[in-house]
Design an enzyme around this catalytic site. Structure first.
Site, short mmCIF file in Angstrom:
data_model
loop_
_atom_site.label_atom_id
_atom_site.label_comp_id
_atom_site.label_asym_id
_atom_site.label_seq_id
_atom_site.Cartn_x
_atom_site.Cartn_y
_atom_site.Cartn_z
N HIS A 1 -26.19 -18.36 -78.80
CA HIS A 1 -25.91 -19.39 -78.15
C HIS A 1 -25.21 -19.08 -77.08
O HIS A 1 -24.21 -18.22 -77.04
CB HIS A 1 -25.24 -20.52 -79.02
N LYS B 1 -15.09 -18.09 -76.05
CA LYS B 1 -14.95 -18.41 -77.32
C LYS B 1 -13.95 -17.55 -77.98
O LYS B 1 -13.90 -16.38 -77.56
CB LYS B 1 -16.18 -18.33 -77.99
N TYR C 1 -14.12 -21.80 -84.09
CA TYR C 1 -14.05 -21.06 -82.59
C TYR C 1 -13.29 -22.33 -81.69
O TYR C 1 -13.71 -23.28 -81.75
CB TYR C 1 -15.29 -20.60 -82.31
N ASP D 1 -32.69 -23.03 -83.18
CA ASP D 1 -32.38 -21.57 -83.09
C ASP D 1 -33.78 -20.76 -83.46
O ASP D 1 -34.15 -19.80 -82.92
CB ASP D 1 -31.55 -21.14 -84.09
#
Length: 190
Positions: free
Chosen positions: A63, A73, A133, A169
């Site tokens: 992603h 991140k 995250y 996904d």
């Protein structure tokens, strides 16, 4: 300093080792301290925390979020073990299409910093995993993008063969066909 910052094989990606203070009750660790991260060159102001729970074999990713709300991140694992992957998607970068992977777990306390301009994904190696995250830009569904996990041009050496994927996904394109608006600026990410 409770952290050790180690550059990964991709410029801008950083492995962060934490100090775990263990005793018969368990352990304590600092997972983020702005002053230490600033001293290590990570100046992102994190504005959103995300948390996922997944079972063995789940693969989430790869992603990214396009500019102007691109996301850096800071990934950590509270419970379980994952194989975490960053892919350089900055067009014009000498590392374009290259990937880096590392094992993160609740046991090793390791974190991974991934700057904007990289796609991110992970697969779960333990029976269960709790992954959190921090990101430096809020989620924007209009800019949410991704790359298929098994893009042959990337050749990510995932430690699982038949992952459990979300329908979203499973339908992601290869990097060459993705809507990727990142361009290498010639300066270090982070």
């Amino acid at each position: 300093m409770p952290f050790t910052f180690q550059p990964a094989m991709l410029p801008g990606v950083i492995i962060i080792e934490t100090r775990l203070f263990r005793d018969n009750r368990g352990f304590f660790t600092e997972s983020y301290k702005q002053s230490d991260f600033l001293s290590a060159g990570i100046s992102d102001a994190f504005v959103q925390d995300n948390f996922s729970y997944s079972i063995r074999g789940v693969l989430r990713g790869l992603h990214f979020q396009n500019p102007p709300r691109a996301q850096a991140k800071l990934v950590s694992v509270a419970m379980g073990e994952i194989f975490d992957v960053a892919v350089d998607i900055r067009q014009g970068s000498s590392h374009y299409g290259k990937w880096f992977g590392v094992h993160l777990s609740g046991e090793n306390g390791r974190l991974l910093y991934i700057p904007a301009g990289f796609a991110h994904g992970f697969c779960v190696l333990s029976n269960e995993a709790c992954v959190s995250y921090k990101v430096n830009a809020e989620y924007d569904p209009a800019l949410d993008r991704g790359i298929i996990w098994n893009d042959p041009d990337l050749g990510v050496a995932w430690p699982i063969q038949t992952p459990l994927l979300s329908p979203k996904d499973a339908a992601l394109p290869n990097l060459r066909d993705s809507d990727n608006e990142f361009a290498f600026s010639g300066r270090s990410a982070g």
